[in-house]
Design an enzyme around this catalytic site. Structure first.
Site, PDB file in Angstrom:
ATOM      1  CG  ASP A   1      -2.141  -0.892   1.026  1.00  0.00           C
ATOM      2  OD1 ASP A   1      -2.802  -0.761  -0.022  1.00  0.00           O
ATOM      3  OD2 ASP A   1      -2.433  -1.709   1.918  1.00  0.00           O
TER       4      ASP A   1
ATOM      5  CD  GLU B   1      -4.274  12.044   1.764  1.00  0.00           C
ATOM      6  OE1 GLU B   1      -4.523  13.186   1.370  1.00  0.00           O
ATOM      7  OE2 GLU B   1      -5.106  11.114   1.719  1.00  0.00           O
ATOM      8  CG  ASP B   2      -3.207   6.853   4.196  1.00  0.00           C
ATOM      9  OD1 ASP B   2      -4.001   7.780   4.450  1.00  0.00           O
ATOM     10  OD2 ASP B   2      -3.472   5.929   3.406  1.00  0.00           O
TER      11      ASP B   2
ATOM     12  NE  ARG C   1      -0.846   1.989   3.999  1.00  0.00           N
ATOM     13  CZ  ARG C   1      -1.382   3.087   3.501  1.00  0.00           C
ATOM     14  NH1 ARG C   1      -2.672   3.327   3.649  1.00  0.00           N
ATOM     15  NH2 ARG C   1      -0.645   3.965   2.845  1.00  0.00           N
TER      16      ARG C   1
ATOM     17  NE  ARG D   1      -6.890   0.955   7.955  1.00  0.00           N
ATOM     18  CZ  ARG D   1      -6.473   0.917   6.692  1.00  0.00           C
ATOM     19  NH1 ARG D   1      -5.545   1.745   6.284  1.00  0.00           N
ATOM     20  NH2 ARG D   1      -6.977   0.034   5.857  1.00  0.00           N
TER      21      ARG D   1
ATOM     22  CG  HIS E   1      -8.474   7.169   5.445  1.00  0.00           C
ATOM     23  ND1 HIS E   1      -7.936   6.462   4.391  1.00  0.00           N
ATOM     24  CD2 HIS E   1      -7.761   6.796   6.543  1.00  0.00           C
ATOM     25  CE1 HIS E   1      -6.956   5.684   4.831  1.00  0.00           C
ATOM     26  NE2 HIS E   1      -6.828   5.876   6.131  1.00  0.00           N
TER      27      HIS E   1
ATOM     28  CB  CYS F   1      -4.638   7.902  -1.095  1.00  0.00           C
ATOM     29  SG  CYS F   1      -6.393   7.805  -0.953  1.00  0.00           S
TER      30      CYS F   1
HETATM   31  C1  CIR Z   1      -5.417   0.990   2.820  1.00  0.00           C
HETATM   32  O1  CIR Z   1      -6.391   0.289   3.085  1.00  0.00           O
HETATM   33  O2  CIR Z   1      -4.711   1.482   3.691  1.00  0.00           O
HETATM   34  C2  CIR Z   1      -5.079   1.223   1.369  1.00  0.00           C
HETATM   35  N1  CIR Z   1      -5.389   0.071   0.607  1.00  0.00           N
HETATM   36  C3  CIR Z   1      -5.827   2.423   0.858  1.00  0.00           C
HETATM   37  C4  CIR Z   1      -5.421   3.699   1.522  1.00  0.00           C
HETATM   38  C5  CIR Z   1      -6.113   4.871   0.973  1.00  0.00           C
HETATM   39  N2  CIR Z   1      -5.637   6.067   1.563  1.00  0.00           N
HETATM   40  C6  CIR Z   1      -6.366   7.155   1.767  1.00  0.00           C
HETATM   41  O3  CIR Z   1      -7.561   7.138   1.536  1.00  0.00           O
HETATM   42  N3  CIR Z   1      -5.765   8.205   2.285  1.00  0.00           N
END
Ligand code: CIR
Length: 269
Positions: free
Chosen positions: A76, A81-82, A101, A147, A177, A264
């Site tokens: 991922d 962004e996360d 992650r 999260r 999110h 993201c």
């Molecule tokens: C996740 O589940 O963490 C990733 N597959 C998708 C993350 C998407 N990020 C976001 O919306 N900021």
């Protein structure tokens, strides 16, 4: 805290243009990432092409884009962004809520450390994904989600408070999110999914409410003079254009299959 504590009262000026972005193309293990979308496995070759198109859209908005190397240990990691919350003045390296992650932050932290002499890193037991943090100038909204926990939100709130920014938390019910369902368009305007349209925290904002059939388009990014929007959402595109926002559509179908949207895929500052 891993790095020296930061900064001295400066805050993001909402009229400052973005000049840079950090992205990370999908790696070979992309399709092994976390997803609830039930849209099938992503096509990696197409995802890479779409990622290039996305970078092109950022460049069209005037940004200089730094491309980090993919890391196949972290499927991922393209959802960069996360891993951080940042402005041009400061950056916070997050502690992502999903265990697989967590290691993604190392490469992003190294990149940010080169740019920011004072870089803050979140500490356990806090968890926070950048996708849960929406800035509207100096006003921040933090989603409490699967999260992002209360401790993570509290750490960020303290950090922001020290920099003259406000933060409120919003408990999410079904969204992955916060920014899955709302995007700041600048000034006092939000693009918002129906389920967040009546959210008390957003009272006072002008809202463009997304047609429920196009809920995925609630996640977009205002980048300088344009809004980058997932392609194929004609009602939302028309609504934005009618409100005066020039739209750049980008095809991100393969990222949607992995629960990702346009915000993201980059860190913008
Ligand atoms: C996740 O589940 O963490 C990733 N597959 C998708 C993350 C998407 N990020 C976001 O919306 N900021």
């Amino acid at each position: 805290m891993l790095y020296p504590a930061a900064m001295d009262g400066k805050q993001h000026n909402e009229t400052d243009p973005f000049t840079h972005a950090i992205v990370r193309p999908p790696g070979a293990t992309f399709s092994d990432g976390i997803t609830s979308a039930d849209l099938g496995r992503p096509d990696l070759a197409l995802a890479r092409v779409q990622h290039q198109g996305y970078v092109g859209a950022l460049e069209r908005c005037g940004l200089q884009v730094t491309v980090l190397d993919p890391d196949d240990r972290y499927p991922d990691a393209t959802f960069v962004e996360d891993t951080a919350v940042m402005t041009r003045e400061w950056a916070v390296v997050t502690r992502p809520g999903a265990l697989p992650r967590r290691g993604e932050t190392a490469a992003v932290g190294d990149e940010l450390a080169r740019r920011f002499p004072a870089l803050f890193a979140m500490e356990p037991p806090g968890t926070l994904d950048g996708g849960d943090v929406m800035a509207a100038g100096a006003r921040y909204f933090i989603g409490l989600s699967g999260r992002t926990n209360a401790d993570g939100a509290a750490q960020l709130t303290r950090f922001l408070g020290d920099r003259g920014c406000s933060a409120v938390t919003i408990a999410l019910k079904s969204l992955l999110h916060l920014k899955t369902g709302v995007s700041w368009l600048g000034g006092d305007t939000l693009l918002v999914a129906a389920e967040l349209a009546d959210c008390e925290a957003f009272a006072g904002f002008r809202k463009i409410v997304v047609d429920p059939a196009e809920a995925y388009a609630a996640n977009c990014i205002r980048v300088n003079d344009h809004v980058i929007l997932p392609g194929g959402h004609s009602h939302t595109k028309s609504a934005l254009e009618a409100a005066g926002y020039p739209v750049i559509p980008v095809d991100v179908s393969e990222f949607r299959k992995m629960d990702g949207g346009v915000s993201c895929l980059s860190l913008r500052f």
